[in-house]
Design an enzyme around this catalytic site. Structure first.
Site, mmCIF file in Angstrom:
data_model
loop_
_atom_site.group_PDB
_atom_site.id
_atom_site.type_symbol
_atom_site.label_atom_id
_atom_site.label_comp_id
_atom_site.label_asym_id
_atom_site.label_seq_id
_atom_site.Cartn_x
_atom_site.Cartn_y
_atom_site.Cartn_z
ATOM 1 N N ASN A 80 -36.460 -11.388 77.620
ATOM 2 C CA ASN A 80 -35.144 -11.843 78.085
ATOM 3 C C ASN A 80 -34.889 -13.291 77.675
ATOM 4 O O ASN A 80 -35.804 -14.120 77.608
ATOM 5 C CB ASN A 80 -34.957 -11.628 79.590
ATOM 6 C CG ASN A 80 -36.057 -12.181 80.466
ATOM 7 O OD1 ASN A 80 -37.161 -12.435 80.012
ATOM 8 N ND2 ASN A 80 -35.745 -12.359 81.726
ATOM 9 N N VAL A 81 -33.624 -13.552 77.378
ATOM 10 C CA VAL A 81 -33.185 -14.870 76.915
ATOM 11 C C VAL A 81 -31.936 -15.238 77.710
ATOM 12 O O VAL A 81 -30.890 -14.594 77.567
ATOM 13 C CB VAL A 81 -32.876 -14.858 75.406
ATOM 14 C CG1 VAL A 81 -32.400 -16.227 74.939
ATOM 15 C CG2 VAL A 81 -34.107 -14.429 74.596
ATOM 16 N N GLU A 82 -32.080 -16.241 78.562
ATOM 17 C CA GLU A 82 -30.961 -16.652 79.415
ATOM 18 C C GLU A 82 -30.198 -17.815 78.784
ATOM 19 O O GLU A 82 -30.616 -18.382 77.778
ATOM 20 C CB GLU A 82 -31.514 -17.044 80.793
ATOM 21 C CG GLU A 82 -32.229 -15.857 81.445
ATOM 22 C CD GLU A 82 -32.795 -16.176 82.817
ATOM 23 O OE1 GLU A 82 -32.885 -17.363 83.186
ATOM 24 O OE2 GLU A 82 -33.151 -15.206 83.517
ATOM 25 N N CYS B 189 -29.122 -1.610 80.860
ATOM 26 C CA CYS B 189 -30.077 -1.419 79.769
ATOM 27 C C CYS B 189 -30.515 0.029 79.635
ATOM 28 O O CYS B 189 -30.910 0.462 78.550
ATOM 29 C CB CYS B 189 -31.250 -2.377 79.933
ATOM 30 S SG CYS B 189 -30.727 -4.079 79.585
ATOM 31 N N GLU C 283 -34.373 -5.810 76.931
ATOM 32 C CA GLU C 283 -33.979 -4.610 76.186
ATOM 33 C C GLU C 283 -32.970 -4.954 75.090
ATOM 34 O O GLU C 283 -32.922 -4.286 74.049
ATOM 35 C CB GLU C 283 -33.360 -3.580 77.140
ATOM 36 C CG GLU C 283 -34.338 -3.004 78.160
ATOM 37 C CD GLU C 283 -34.445 -3.832 79.436
ATOM 38 O OE1 GLU C 283 -34.158 -5.046 79.417
ATOM 39 O OE2 GLU C 283 -34.824 -3.250 80.465
ATOM 40 N N CYS D 81 -32.826 -2.233 84.013
ATOM 41 C CA CYS D 81 -31.592 -2.292 84.805
ATOM 42 C C CYS D 81 -30.617 -1.222 84.313
ATOM 43 O O CYS D 81 -30.800 -0.622 83.247
ATOM 44 C CB CYS D 81 -30.981 -3.686 84.735
ATOM 45 S SG CYS D 81 -30.160 -4.068 83.183
ATOM 46 N N CYS E 64 -30.971 -9.349 78.421
ATOM 47 C CA CYS E 64 -32.173 -8.712 78.955
ATOM 48 C C CYS E 64 -33.174 -8.480 77.817
ATOM 49 O O CYS E 64 -32.797 -8.471 76.635
ATOM 50 C CB CYS E 64 -31.827 -7.374 79.594
ATOM 51 S SG CYS E 64 -31.072 -7.487 81.234
HETATM 52 N N1 THU Z 1 -33.953 -8.466 83.165
HETATM 53 C C1 THU Z 1 -34.338 -7.880 81.992
HETATM 54 O O1 THU Z 1 -34.652 -8.564 81.015
HETATM 55 N N2 THU Z 1 -34.353 -6.533 81.937
HETATM 56 C C2 THU Z 1 -34.098 -5.689 82.983
HETATM 57 O O2 THU Z 1 -34.059 -4.479 82.811
HETATM 58 C C3 THU Z 1 -33.913 -6.265 84.318
HETATM 59 C C4 THU Z 1 -33.549 -7.715 84.340
HETATM 60 C C5 THU Z 1 -33.902 -9.926 83.228
HETATM 61 C C6 THU Z 1 -32.514 -10.508 83.210
HETATM 62 C C7 THU Z 1 -32.744 -11.872 83.851
HETATM 63 O O3 THU Z 1 -33.101 -12.796 82.833
HETATM 64 C C8 THU Z 1 -33.937 -11.660 84.760
HETATM 65 O O4 THU Z 1 -34.496 -10.408 84.408
HETATM 66 C C9 THU Z 1 -33.576 -11.657 86.222
HETATM 67 O O5 THU Z 1 -32.554 -10.765 86.485
#
Ligand code: THU
Length: 138
Positions: free
Chosen positions: A53-55, A100, A66, A97, A64
């Site tokens: 994941n990259v925010e 995804c 994915e 999630c 996410c």
């Molecule tokens: N996140 C994912 O990368 N994949 C998922 O299926 C669930 C959530 C990440 C998004 C965010 O950066 C962190 O988890 C908290 O929600």
């Protein structure tokens, strides 16, 4: 618990795939949630692809794990995902999630399997009655 049908696909090495996801998780950029996620998948041509994941400062635009995994799928030559797992900071399996699951559905191979908190499941089990490309066919 769903499992792959013997003889229809090579045995999936879930521990190895989960270890790839944990390695990918270490590349996550999560200054806002502090919740790193790593993902790994087996492609129908034998490749292993990964994602993290990259925010960013606009929280809702987070990628996410994915999302980056699917980018790798396309950049590496396309193909279809046969097996998928994602993990949290401790390396424990995480449910993808809802958004995804839809993303993974788009790129699934027939019978795609996911490691989940309730065991190995098919894509159809984690996203039943999915909306998909079939709905857009004329
Ligand atoms: N996140 C994912 O990368 N994949 C998922 O299926 C669930 C959530 C990440 C998004 C965010 O950066 C962190 O988890 C908290 O929600």
């Amino acid at each position: 618990m769903a499992s792959s049908e013997p003889g229809t696909r090579p045995e999936i090495d879930w521990p190895a795939l989960t270890a790839e996801a944990a390695d990918a998780m270490r590349h996550a950029y999560v200054p806002y949630s502090n919740y790193p996620v790593g993902a790994a998948a087996l492609v129908d041509d034998g490749r292993i692809i990964t994602g993290c994941n990259v925010e960013n400062a606009s929280y809702g635009l987070t990628l996410c794990a994915e999302c980056t995994l699917v980018g790798q799928l396309r950049l590496g030559g396309g193909g279809r995902i046969t097996a998928f797992v994602c993990v949290d900071a401790s390396g424990s399996v995480l449910m993808p999630c809802g958004r995804c699951r839809q993303l993974l559905y788009e790129f699934r191979a027939p019978g795609m399997l996911l490691a989940t908190v309730s065991g190995v499941r098919t894509m159809d089990e984690v996203l039943p009655d999915a909306f998909g490309p079939q709905n857009l066919e004329n």
